[in-house]
Design an enzyme around this catalytic site. Structure first.
Site, short mmCIF file in Angstrom:
data_model
loop_
_atom_site.label_atom_id
_atom_site.label_comp_id
_atom_site.label_asym_id
_atom_site.label_seq_id
_atom_site.Cartn_x
_atom_site.Cartn_y
_atom_site.Cartn_z
N ASP A 474 0.88 -1.15 0.00
CA ASP A 474 0.00 0.00 0.00
C ASP A 474 0.93 1.21 0.00
O ASP A 474 2.00 1.13 0.57
CB ASP A 474 -0.77 -0.11 1.33
CG ASP A 474 -1.85 0.91 1.41
OD1 ASP A 474 -2.38 1.25 0.35
OD2 ASP A 474 -2.15 1.36 2.53
N ASP A 673 -2.04 -2.47 6.42
CA ASP A 673 -1.86 -1.99 7.78
C ASP A 673 -3.15 -1.79 8.51
O ASP A 673 -3.15 -1.35 9.64
CB ASP A 673 -1.10 -0.67 7.76
CG ASP A 673 -1.84 0.36 6.93
OD1 ASP A 673 -2.87 -0.01 6.33
OD2 ASP A 673 -1.42 1.51 6.87
N ASP A 677 -7.82 -3.93 5.28
CA ASP A 677 -6.99 -4.78 4.42
C ASP A 677 -7.18 -6.27 4.74
O ASP A 677 -6.65 -7.13 4.05
CB ASP A 677 -5.50 -4.44 4.58
CG ASP A 677 -5.19 -3.07 4.01
OD1 ASP A 677 -5.88 -2.66 3.06
OD2 ASP A 677 -4.26 -2.41 4.52
#
Length: 785
Positions: A474, A673, A677
């Site tokens: 990400d 994180d 997710d």
């Protein structure tokens, strides 16, 4: 709480001062809560002019270590956070869980504590004693049988018959007492229908001993060519030496297995044993760590370890968090910042309020995760298990075949050769090294990872991580700091940059947006005084507007400017230049005239570029998935040399992205994180949670990195490849050695070289293979990450 205290104090008084009916008076023990009758012998202690009574010495001693805590009735809160009793499990069969140490019913291996403790293992102490006693008996036995080779013909001095009886006397206690655990495990393995190394050892040692008994006491049963004069050759010394050698192997193995828990013990030692509690009246004293409850105020002095997870209430300092993240640079902490138990306070004194204690602290969760990883099974382990289950019965068959073959075709005395061959086959083939090969590497690796801030949830994740070829990361918070900063202020016409920024910041003070925060902070850093905005209004998807110092101010994207009827074409080039640098550019209009642009960017972490180079060196493709627009995303990717960019990806699209890449045959590690997710982490071959702080135990991830950057992924990959390589080496040691040993033991070399393996050499070789597997696994403790 105050009420609670009064109640307790009152309670103390009532019984402390009034002694109307001796014997009938009862009072509660403040430590364990038991009701006790007061008598002249009752243990007592004074605190704050009150007398407290205890049921036993141990309660009194506990009270005296921390009287305030027990007197204020806090003990009842702690009662609920009692640690569960220790449990033991088998490293090879984690499904076996017992409340006391012993042997695994499936494979007969020693169970080990689920969380390593500092106590030496009972089994190690017991086996060490048995080893020394077996060795003490083995030495005279070897001298009796082999003395002639070194000019110590003891046998000739005392006579053959007497010598045989002495051998019998030395060997019998070893077989019946020292080797008892071997026979017990062997017997259990037959009862459980799960043949293992102990099956083979007990058969081999048992056969050698029983044959020797007959040879000693009923020599008449044997044909003439077996006898030297009146007596028949015996195998007492072989049986004892085998037992002694196997104990040596076991003791070395148990010792090494204890060392695999060193990393966890080191983690457990990070938390100090006491914490300095600050009482409401300002006094401070050191209280035992287990008496600290949520909400306690604690002082942490320079050089101390932070005792529990908490938030800073007062003071500022820098804290060395390298034990969590493996990052050497200390982190600044001021009021409201969170601190983690086990990290080290460098220079300032701070007061913290405990937020997580006992099993809820990050450190306790890390220890849990590492202990869990040690118990989990790697897929490659299934292979070893299958082999063992076929291997043991096969060996017994080979052993019987060797026996019959030598009996039929061997030179005279055939029976002696037959027994030597079959016992040697049983002993050398022990697959203990095979069963150890995987768990011992996983255990060592899990500990090594924890020291570098890489937490492995289970063995399978580690094995898959070694096969990954694509990493999805990400952008925000992983590649970048995740906290936008003001980068540029551009003023048009006759405006000056300070004025533009002052108006923009005054307006943004009303907004919750992270970009707004960056503008306000940027203005404060440049020392600009901010006015207040009135009639503040946020226009969704466009920007914000309001009135500052009587002027109409608007801040937003080109769409916002069009809505105000302003033409931005003349300045688009400037704005796009900023955007292609990966910045977010916003226009400012004052009193319906364009007056400037402010640009905000999320800075890239210093470690990112180097980590991406390392990932490429390790053979991985890096894909960046981000919610940002294509232009910004490509600007960042271009700077960092990222292989592929997926921009405008919403959290819910990440899972689809993972599935799409997997269907093309990629092995994927997904680094995320946040809670959003989780679906993608679970869908990837390996989910990597960037645990920056609170969500240490992100359930759906197989690997958790305590530092929030890519360096952790590089470390995880190196650890995984090293571990898998190590396991393969171990399996090779174990297999190759057994495969080569069995035919030699069966006597395949005898016709050509006249070579026959003695059962003792077989036992030494078997113990050696276990030790070589373990020492190879312990090399992982030093692997460079």
């Amino acid at each position: 709480m105050a009420d609670h205290m009064n109640h307790h104090h009152h309670h103390g008084h009532e019984h402390g001062s009034d002694k109307r009916q001796p014997g009938a008076d009862t009072v509660l023990d403040p430590v364990c809560g038991m009701e006790i009758e007061i008598s002249a012998e009752t243990k007592r202690a004074e605190f704050n002019d009150l007398e407290y009574f205890f049921c036993s010495d141990s309660c009194q001693i506990k009270f005296e270590t921390d009287p305030w805590f027990f007197a204020s009735g806090n003990a009842e809160k702690v009662g609920q956070q009692v640690q569960p009793g220790a449990q033991w499990t088998c490293p090879m069969h984690p499904e076996v869980i017992r409340d006391e140490p012993g042997a695994c019913p499936i494979c007969g291996m020693a169970l080990e504590p689920m969380v390593p403790s500092d106590e030496p293992s009972e089994e190690l102490t017991d086996f060490t004693r048995r080893m020394w006693i077996s060795a003490a008996a083995a030495v005279p036995l070897v001298i009796l049988t082999m003395g002639e080779l070194v000019d110590l013909p003891v046998r000739d001095w005392i006579g053959h018959q007497v010598a045989t009886y002495v051998e019998f006397l030395l060997a019998t206690p070893i077989i019946f007492w020292a080797a008892r655990p071997f026979f017990q495990r062997g017997w259990e393995s037959i009862g459980n229908m799960s043949p293992n190394m102990w099956t083979l050892i007990s058969l081999g040692v048992g056969a050698a001993y029983i044959y020797s008994l007959f040879a000693t006491f009923l020599p008449g049963l044997f044909p003439d060519e077996y006898r030297a004069g009146e007596s028949v050759g015996t195998y007492f010394e072989a049986a004892v030496v085998i037992v002694a050698l196997i104990f040596v192997g076991q003791v070395l193995e148990l010792r090494a297995r204890e060392r695999t828990g060193d990393a966890i013990r080191a983690l457990l030692d990070l938390a100090p044993k006491t914490a300095r509690r600050i009482l409401p009246d300002g006094t401070e004293y050191d209280a035992p760590l287990e008496n600290i409850v949520e909400g306690d105020l604690l002082r942490v002095r320079p050089g101390d370890s932070v005792p529990v997870d908490g938030a800073v209430v007062d003071g500022r300092t820098s804290i060395d968090e390298s034990m969590l993240t493996g990052e050497p640079v200390p982190v600044e902490k001021t009021e409201h910042d969170r601190v983690t138990g086990g990290t080290i306070n460098k220079n300032g004194t701070i007061a913290i309020r405990a937020t997580q204690v006992g099993a809820d602290t990050v450190l306790a969760q890390i220890v849990d995760m590492v202990a869990g990883a040690r118990r989990s099974r790697a897929p490659i382990q299934g292979l070893a298990d299958k082999v063992s289950s076929i291997f043991v019965p096969t060996v017994v068959v080979i052993s019987i075949a060797a026996f019959l073959f030598w009996l039929a075709f061997g030179p005279s005395p055939a029976l002696v050769f037959a027994i030597a061959a079959s016992v040697s086959v049983l002993i050398i083939a022990c697959p203990c090294a095979l069963g150890l090969a995987t768990p011992i590497s996983i255990t060592t690796a899990a500990g090594r990872g924890a020291q570098a801030g890489v937490l492995i949830k289970d063995a399978e994740a580690l094995e898959r991580m070694a096969r990954v070829d694509t990493v999805i990361v990400d952008k925000t918070g992983t590649l970048t700091l995740g906290k936008p900063k003001l980068t540029d202020v551009i003023a048009f016409a006759d405006w000056d940059e300070k004025e533009v920024l002052a108006l923009a910041a005054a307006l943004e003070r009303g907004s919750e947006h992270p970009l707004a925060e960056a503008i306000v902070e940027g203005a404060q850093e440049r020392g600009i005084a901010l006015s207040l905005a009135e009639q503040f209004e946020a226009v969704t998807g466009k920007g914000v507007q309001g009135v500052v110092d009587g002027r109409k101010v608007a801040l937003g994207n080109p769409a916002m400017m069009q809505q105000l009827g302003l033409d931005t074409t003349s300045t688009d080039e400037t704005a796009n230049g900023l955007r292609s640098d990966g910045k977010t550019a916003m226009y400012i209009a004052v009193d319906d005239a364009l007056s400037g642009i402010v640009a905000v960017a999320d800075p890239i972490k210093e470690t990112t570029a180097g980590a991406i180079r390392d990932l490429h060196t390790l053979g991985l493709r890096v894909i960046m998935a981000t919610g940002d627009n294509q232009r910004t995303a490509e600007a960042v990717a271009g700077k960092l040399g990222i292989d592929e960019v997926r921009a405008g990806v919403l959290p819910e699209d990440k899972k689809a992205l993972v599935e799409e890449l997997r269907s093309n045959g990629a092995h994927i590690a997904m680094a995320g994180d946040g809670v959003n997710d989780a679906p993608a982490l679970a869908a990837a071959d390996v989910g990597i949670a960037m645990g920056t702080g609170a969500d240490v135990a992100v359930e759906s991830a197989g690997i958790t990195l305590l530092g929030g950057d890519l360096v952790g992924i590089v470390r995880a990959r190196k650890l995984a490849t090293a571990t898998l390589r190590n396991i393969k080496q171990n399996l090779f040691f174990a297999f190759a050695y057994n495969a080569a040993g069995v035919p030699v033991a069966a006597g395949i070399l005898y016709p050509v070289f006249g070579l026959l393996l003695s059962p003792m050499i077989a036992a030494a070789a078997m113990s050696l293979s276990s030790v070589s597997v373990i020492s190879n696994a312990l090399r992982l403790r030093r692997v460079r990450l």
